[in-house]
Every structure is written in structure tokens, then in C-alpha cells.
Design a protein around this motif. Structure first.
Motif, short mmCIF file in Angstrom:
data_model
loop_
_atom_site.label_atom_id
_atom_site.label_comp_id
_atom_site.label_asym_id
_atom_site.label_seq_id
_atom_site.Cartn_x
_atom_site.Cartn_y
_atom_site.Cartn_z
N VAL A 193 7.68 0.08 -0.12
CA VAL A 193 6.40 0.27 -0.25
C VAL A 193 5.76 -0.17 -1.65
N ILE A 194 6.50 0.22 -2.68
CA ILE A 194 5.86 -0.33 -4.12
C ILE A 194 5.83 -1.72 -4.17
N HIS A 195 6.76 -2.37 -3.73
CA HIS A 195 7.17 -3.62 -3.70
C HIS A 195 5.91 -4.37 -3.03
N GLU A 196 5.74 -4.13 -1.74
CA GLU A 196 4.61 -4.62 -0.82
C GLU A 196 3.15 -4.48 -1.57
N LEU A 197 2.80 -3.14 -1.89
CA LEU A 197 1.83 -3.01 -2.71
C LEU A 197 1.23 -3.82 -3.72
N ALA A 198 2.57 -3.97 -4.64
CA ALA A 198 2.43 -4.87 -5.71
C ALA A 198 2.24 -6.40 -5.46
N THR A 199 3.14 -6.89 -4.32
CA THR A 199 2.91 -8.22 -4.03
C THR A 199 1.37 -8.64 -3.45
N ASN A 200 1.00 -7.56 -2.69
CA ASN A 200 -0.38 -7.73 -2.28
C ASN A 200 -1.74 -7.88 -3.51
N SER A 201 -1.40 -6.86 -4.57
CA SER A 201 -2.06 -6.78 -5.54
C SER A 201 -1.97 -8.29 -6.40
N ALA B 166 16.69 9.62 -8.82
CA ALA B 166 15.97 8.71 -9.95
C ALA B 166 14.58 9.56 -9.92
N LEU B 167 14.22 9.54 -11.34
CA LEU B 167 12.82 10.02 -11.57
C LEU B 167 11.97 9.19 -10.93
N LEU B 168 10.91 9.85 -10.29
CA LEU B 168 9.78 9.12 -9.47
C LEU B 168 9.10 8.08 -10.57
N GLY B 169 8.65 8.40 -11.78
CA GLY B 169 7.95 7.65 -12.58
C GLY B 169 8.71 6.37 -13.15
N ASP B 170 10.17 6.70 -13.38
CA ASP B 170 11.13 5.57 -13.73
C ASP B 170 11.14 4.61 -12.46
N LEU B 171 11.28 5.15 -11.24
CA LEU B 171 11.54 4.24 -10.17
C LEU B 171 10.25 3.26 -10.07
N ILE B 172 9.05 3.88 -10.14
CA ILE B 172 7.81 3.09 -9.90
C ILE B 172 7.75 2.00 -11.33
N THR B 173 8.18 2.59 -12.45
CA THR B 173 7.77 1.64 -13.49
C THR B 173 8.70 0.45 -13.46
N ILE B 174 10.17 0.81 -13.09
CA ILE B 174 11.07 -0.30 -12.99
C ILE B 174 10.49 -1.33 -11.90
N LEU B 175 9.95 -0.99 -10.52
CA LEU B 175 9.86 -1.65 -9.77
C LEU B 175 8.43 -2.59 -10.06
N LEU C 183 12.07 -12.84 1.63
CA LEU C 183 13.15 -11.98 1.72
C LEU C 183 14.03 -11.78 0.38
N THR C 184 14.15 -12.74 -0.43
CA THR C 184 14.72 -12.32 -1.69
C THR C 184 14.07 -11.40 -2.61
N GLU C 185 12.60 -11.40 -2.58
CA GLU C 185 11.93 -10.39 -3.50
C GLU C 185 11.92 -9.14 -2.72
N ARG C 186 12.04 -8.82 -1.56
CA ARG C 186 12.38 -7.58 -0.81
C ARG C 186 13.52 -7.12 -1.25
N GLY D 1 3.78 -7.09 6.48
CA GLY D 1 3.69 -6.16 5.28
C GLY D 1 3.07 -4.82 5.60
N SER D 2 1.97 -5.02 6.16
CA SER D 2 1.16 -3.82 6.63
C SER D 2 1.88 -2.97 7.61
N LYS D 3 2.28 -3.66 8.29
CA LYS D 3 3.10 -2.89 9.40
C LYS D 3 4.34 -1.97 8.88
N MET D 4 4.97 -2.78 8.01
CA MET D 4 6.29 -2.20 7.31
C MET D 4 5.58 -1.13 6.44
#
Length: 185
Positions: A93-101, A50-59, A25-28, A147-150
Motif C-alpha cells: 500500500v505504501i509503495h503504491e501510494l508513493a509511486t503515484n505521488s 515492526a514499529l508502524l512509524g519505522d516501517l513507513i519511514t523505511i518504505l 515488479l522489481t520495485e514492488r 495499482g488502484s485495484k491492488m
């Protein structure tokens, strides 16, 4: 607050312990906070974006900041704004994909890399999440966890898009096809 409440309830159902729930929960919530920190007012009262690239890079920065991960993540997406309304969903979405990776994919191995690229195709923004150099990929079985369902619900409902997976032996390829108008709002 409604998002935080929903995340709390759903995370509690998928956690094995209080410590596990607290960590997830803290990470999300931290990912959501980073997304909101990036969204700034646009000139002339045109809303916030926000710019898409900036948002993804920061996350993704927390996954690439230590010496073991330095330089292993590449982001090359179209220069476009992500609106205040879409930033929250995209952050999740980015957080869940990164966590799974980090748990199972390319970021779990010292030699793994992650490439996030994108293009604009008509009224859609297509993002390709490409992992390489991690452990051999095993195609997940069953309906998937929270995570997959979310991911499915957020991409379809909040971002007006689709998510598809290609589990190659060399690494996972996740394709997000998002409605450009929803992403900008």
C-alpha cells in the motif's frame, strides 16, 4: 511465493512492455523485502513485529533520500507494532501510494511535500496521506488501473479496512482506516 507469483501475473497484465513490467515488479518486490527486513522477533516468543512509524519511514526513504527530496516527507503515526502478517500488505500500500505521488502528485514537483499522520480511533488505526505543493490535482476518471485495484483489495481484504480519496486542488488526501488487530497480527 504466492504473493510474488500473484504480483507477477497482475503486473504483466498492466504493463506496456517487458522493461516496464520488470521495473514495476522489481520495485514492488523490493518494497516487500524492505518490510520483511524490518519485522523482528518480539521477546518471550510473542511473534514478530515492526514499529508502524519505522516501517513507513523505511518504505518512504527511497523517495526522500536525494537532495531534491530531502526533508519533504514527514511521518508521525502512533507507536504500535505491525505484525509479520500485515507488514507485506502495508508495504504494498505504501509503495503504491508513493509511486503515484512520484508520478502524478506532490513528489513529482520540487516544492511538493508528503505528510503521513495517524491516530487510533477505537479498534481502528487511521492513517492520513496528505500531499501538498504538487501539480494541480485532476480527479481520476474510470475504474483505475492495477495499482488502484491492488490498493483496494489489499486494504479491504488483507488489512480489514477502507481507503478513501479526497482530490483537492492543492493535493491528494488519502485516508486509510485499518483494523488495529489485523495490523498487529
Amino acid at each position: 511465493l504466492a504473493i510474488a507469483s500473484g504480483l507477477t501475473q497482475m503486473t504483466s497484465r498492466s504493463s506496456s512492455s517487458i522493461a516496464d513490467m520488470t521495473s514495476q515488479l522489481t520495485e514492488r518486490l523490493t518494497a516487500l523485502g524492505r518490510a520483511h527486513d524490518l519485522v523482528r522477533p518480539l521477546p518471550g516468543g510473542q511473534g514478530k513485529a515492526a514499529l508502524l512509524g519505522d516501517l513507513i519511514t523505511i518504505l518512504l526513504a527511497p523517495y526522500d533520500e536525494t537532495a531534491a527530496f530531502s526533508g519533504r516527507i514527514r511521518v508521525a503515526v502512533p507507536r504500535m507494532g505491525v505484525g509479520e502478517g500485515a507488514a507485506t500488505g502495508l508495504a504494498l500500500v505504501i509503495h503504491e501510494l508513493a509511486t503515484n505521488s512520484l508520478k502524478y502528485g506532490s513528489l513529482s514537483a520540487a516544492t511538493g511535500t508528503l505528510d503521513v499522520s495517524g491516530s487510533i480511533e477505537g479498534d481502528d488505526v487511521v492513517l492520513a496521506w496528505t500531499e501538498q505543493g504538487g501539480p494541480e490535482v485532476v480527479t481520476p476518471q474510470g475504474a483505475g488501473g492495477y495499482g488502484s485495484k491492488m490498493l483496494d483489495r489489499t486494504v479491504a481484504g488483507h488489512l480489514g479496512g477502507t481507503i478513501s480519496y479526497n482530490w483537492t486542488s492543492g493535493g491528494a488526501l488519502v485516508t486509510l482506516k485499518l483494523d488495529a488487530n489485523r495490523l498487529a497480527s
